[in-house]
Design a protein around this motif. Sequence first.
Motif, mmCIF file in Angstrom:
data_model
loop_
_atom_site.group_PDB
_atom_site.id
_atom_site.type_symbol
_atom_site.label_atom_id
_atom_site.label_comp_id
_atom_site.label_asym_id
_atom_site.label_seq_id
_atom_site.Cartn_x
_atom_site.Cartn_y
_atom_site.Cartn_z
ATOM 1 N N ASP A 1 4.973 9.526 -5.681
ATOM 2 C CA ASP A 1 6.269 9.575 -4.994
ATOM 3 C C ASP A 1 6.187 10.426 -3.730
ATOM 4 O O ASP A 1 6.861 10.132 -2.718
ATOM 5 C CB ASP A 1 7.342 10.142 -5.921
ATOM 6 N N GLN A 2 5.386 11.493 -3.752
ATOM 7 C CA GLN A 2 5.240 12.318 -2.563
ATOM 8 C C GLN A 2 4.619 11.508 -1.426
ATOM 9 O O GLN A 2 5.077 11.579 -0.270
ATOM 10 C CB GLN A 2 4.369 13.544 -2.864
ATOM 11 N N PHE A 3 3.599 10.721 -1.732
ATOM 12 C CA PHE A 3 2.967 9.898 -0.701
ATOM 13 C C PHE A 3 3.910 8.795 -0.223
ATOM 14 O O PHE A 3 4.009 8.525 0.979
ATOM 15 C CB PHE A 3 1.663 9.289 -1.229
ATOM 16 N N ASN A 4 4.606 8.157 -1.156
ATOM 17 C CA ASN A 4 5.533 7.087 -0.770
ATOM 18 C C ASN A 4 6.634 7.609 0.140
ATOM 19 O O ASN A 4 7.041 6.942 1.098
ATOM 20 C CB ASN A 4 6.142 6.443 -2.020
ATOM 21 N N ALA A 5 7.109 8.799 -0.153
ATOM 22 C CA ALA A 5 8.178 9.371 0.667
ATOM 23 C C ALA A 5 7.698 9.715 2.061
ATOM 24 O O ALA A 5 8.465 9.651 3.039
ATOM 25 C CB ALA A 5 8.741 10.621 -0.014
ATOM 26 N N GLY A 6 6.420 10.065 2.190
ATOM 27 C CA GLY A 6 5.913 10.472 3.492
ATOM 28 C C GLY A 6 5.465 9.336 4.375
ATOM 29 O O GLY A 6 5.733 9.318 5.574
ATOM 30 N N SER A 7 4.766 8.355 3.788
ATOM 31 C CA SER A 7 4.190 7.298 4.623
ATOM 32 C C SER A 7 4.392 5.897 4.078
ATOM 33 O O SER A 7 4.076 4.918 4.750
ATOM 34 C CB SER A 7 2.683 7.545 4.783
ATOM 35 N N GLY A 8 4.866 5.782 2.851
ATOM 36 C CA GLY A 8 5.009 4.460 2.249
ATOM 37 C C GLY A 8 3.704 3.910 1.716
ATOM 38 O O GLY A 8 3.655 2.807 1.184
ATOM 39 N N VAL A 9 2.618 4.684 1.853
ATOM 40 C CA VAL A 9 1.308 4.290 1.343
ATOM 41 C C VAL A 9 0.906 5.292 0.266
ATOM 42 O O VAL A 9 1.067 6.502 0.452
ATOM 43 C CB VAL A 9 0.242 4.260 2.463
ATOM 44 N N ARG A 10 0.372 4.817 -0.830
ATOM 45 C CA ARG A 10 0.058 5.695 -1.954
ATOM 46 C C ARG A 10 -1.343 5.425 -2.479
ATOM 47 O O ARG A 10 -1.873 4.309 -2.338
ATOM 48 C CB ARG A 10 1.052 5.470 -3.075
ATOM 49 N N PRO A 11 -1.976 6.430 -3.094
ATOM 50 C CA PRO A 11 -3.306 6.213 -3.679
ATOM 51 C C PRO A 11 -3.222 5.276 -4.880
ATOM 52 O O PRO A 11 -2.212 5.228 -5.588
ATOM 53 C CB PRO A 11 -3.753 7.619 -4.118
ATOM 54 N N ASP A 12 -4.285 4.521 -5.096
ATOM 55 C CA ASP A 12 -4.382 3.685 -6.280
ATOM 56 C C ASP A 12 -4.974 4.499 -7.433
ATOM 57 O O ASP A 12 -5.664 5.499 -7.220
ATOM 58 C CB ASP A 12 -5.277 2.473 -6.014
ATOM 59 N N VAL A 13 -4.707 4.045 -8.640
ATOM 60 C CA VAL A 13 -5.266 4.691 -9.826
ATOM 61 C C VAL A 13 -6.609 4.042 -10.159
ATOM 62 O O VAL A 13 -6.723 2.814 -10.181
ATOM 63 C CB VAL A 13 -4.304 4.574 -11.021
ATOM 64 N N ALA A 14 -7.629 4.852 -10.394
ATOM 65 C CA ALA A 14 -8.949 4.373 -10.804
ATOM 66 C C ALA A 14 -9.430 5.256 -11.941
ATOM 67 O O ALA A 14 -9.702 6.447 -11.739
ATOM 68 C CB ALA A 14 -9.939 4.411 -9.642
ATOM 69 N N VAL A 15 -9.523 4.702 -13.126
ATOM 70 C CA VAL A 15 -9.933 5.503 -14.288
ATOM 71 C C VAL A 15 -11.384 5.950 -14.147
ATOM 72 O O VAL A 15 -11.745 7.089 -14.482
ATOM 73 C CB VAL A 15 -9.724 4.703 -15.585
#
Length: 744
Positions: A120-134
Amino acid sequence: MNEHNFFASAPQGLLELLADELRALGATAIRLQPAGVYFRGPLVIGYRACLWSRLAGRVLLEVSTGPARDADELYTTVQRVDWRQHMSARGTMAVDFTGANAAIVHTRFGAQRVKDAIVDQFNAGSGVRPDVAVQRPDVRVSVHLRKPAGHGIKGMFQETSHDEAVISIDLAGEGLHRRGYREEGAEAPIKENLAAGLLMRAGWPALAAAGALLVDPMCGSGTLLIEAAHMACDRAPGLGREYFGFLGWRGHQKALWDELLTEARARAAIGIDKVPPIFGYDGDPAAVKAAIANAARAGLGGRIRVERRELAELVAPETGPSGHVREVKSAETGPSGHVPKITGLVATNPPYGERLGVRADMPALYELLGARLRDHFGGWKAAILAPDLELGHAIGLRAERRHVLYNGAIAVNLLRFEIPREAPPPRTYTRSEGGEALFNRLRKNRKQLGSWAARHGIEAFRVYDSDIPEYAVAVDLYRDWALVQEYAAPSEIDPVRAAARLREALRVIPDALELPAAQVVCKRRERAKGGGQYGRRDDAGDLIEVREGPGRFLVNLTDYLDTGLFLDHRDTRALVGQVARGKRFLNLFAYTGTASVYAGKAGALSTTTVDLSTTYCAWARRNLELNGLRGPQHRVVEAECREFMARELRRYGAIFLDPPTFSNSKRMEGVLDVQRDHVELIRSAVRLLERDGVLIFSTNYRRFRLDQEALADLDIEDLSATTIPKDFARSPKIHKCWRITPRR
């Protein structure tokens, strides 16, 4: 230079050694915690721990702490961290979460809230977010709940409910025991950091510096050999790793890391010629091949000597005329008690548990190891892992020191010995009071049931079934073999005591039944993974033939949970034979076709054997042929039984229906549940009966309830009590059986 808080995890039993290791790397403020070691230092200390620690599992760098009394407060605390300083919006991440409190009970829920806060922090700042990789993310975030009174991460992993979150970056990214020399996907009998701990406890670094030898007589895939060589030549254990968690972290200082790598490579190059003679042996050719390949990947090609050699051939290496160390073949050895000119360390992890399975010859294995050490390694030191002290006692040497370590979740005993130059007499095994009672009960049962079995032409029968509650096993005789089935102990039973009792039972059983220990096989009675009933457990493929009444059957004691012959169905098979005489016979969910053999030997006009498994259909054909039941009138059909019944046009005078309790085979649609589906199965089978036909329905599901109301139009006779064989009298609920006919 900024100071940081770090936490390095490690298995229990190695924490003091890890603290010493970190201290030598320059760490300060070291404090032991239940699951690892807290320490402080600049970033370079964290890097050194990742590169040089032989014992650590993970190295965590603390980035923040804050309140986390509930999920919302946890979310807020995580959002206070500026995650742009740690990861890219276009990168990958993973979250590990440990600890609990009154509001956050499940770690998966906690991890989800942490992930949401970061995303949510990334989405709020740029609209781009890290993906999850186990697997191998750019950044792995670790969050642990602890008591608020703690400072830094020194309070991590306390067992009380926690209300403060410690947020860290996992510098390792994945377990540091993954050194990079093991073939991808291959599992080791012992983790690399535990192997290193064993060697440190045994004093190997000092021994290697003094020129001592190392021998592992049961080396498996070579983990102990490689760890010993790397210690001796000063090679950093992390030098062969391609992945660390900090490589994708935005705080990573590449120049600093490269400097450490350059230093480590130089030290390894200098030290490679300091590797002392290290010998590994194993009786399994595949293990020897794997050990050689792993050594080559570890940069030790040609520096570790590995060969196939049985434990009974174990002898100590010697020095030749010029001081050159050579291996001695067993045929070259002199009389018992010969003392080699050089000494060293014998370090080994004898096979047990998943690596070997529990067998009655395990005590004999440890006894043989002890005998070879006494006879050929006088003056040497030894460090041996044993799953329990009874097996350690079987070695026949007095342990100078004992350490409890953990191989994953399994507690094991590291026993250290000083092998005397004069071989002491071997210790003799004395049965406990309980073991003596078990011995007597087995002898009594074998005598009584053996006479009964011989009169009825039975070579496979149950001789013991938890008669003495402390020894919770079933023992079945298959001619001159015994199958021991261990019932999984309830959670409240101490697993160490349960294991010790099983070991004692496996020593008593061969003696009481007068069988070689190698012909006693042990399995644990529990559902196979995935709910399968007959899951494969091994690949030995050995079949033995046993006689039962009119028939002969092939059984396999090692490869599957069940042997191919359900002994408790012996009387049911006899009943099927009587019912099928002079009739066309259908055997549904036929397994290995034993009921078809009984029907054919009793004079059935024809037999049709149906099962979905290719393996069991082939096994059924062999059983039929073994009993002379050949030709088109004895057909075996590989099919899903419900589909077979739906399309079958023939009618049968006798049908045997014995479905599994549960099945989710990939070759069938949906799942089969005998309690849920039995009415449908019975009605489908009854539809295939001739006008005066008989259906025998059986199940081993102990909580099964026949739906009499749904089957009220059929004549049903409960035969459960009359189909329990004499050798299963102690287990009258082991199966249920009914005779079902259409109401006329």
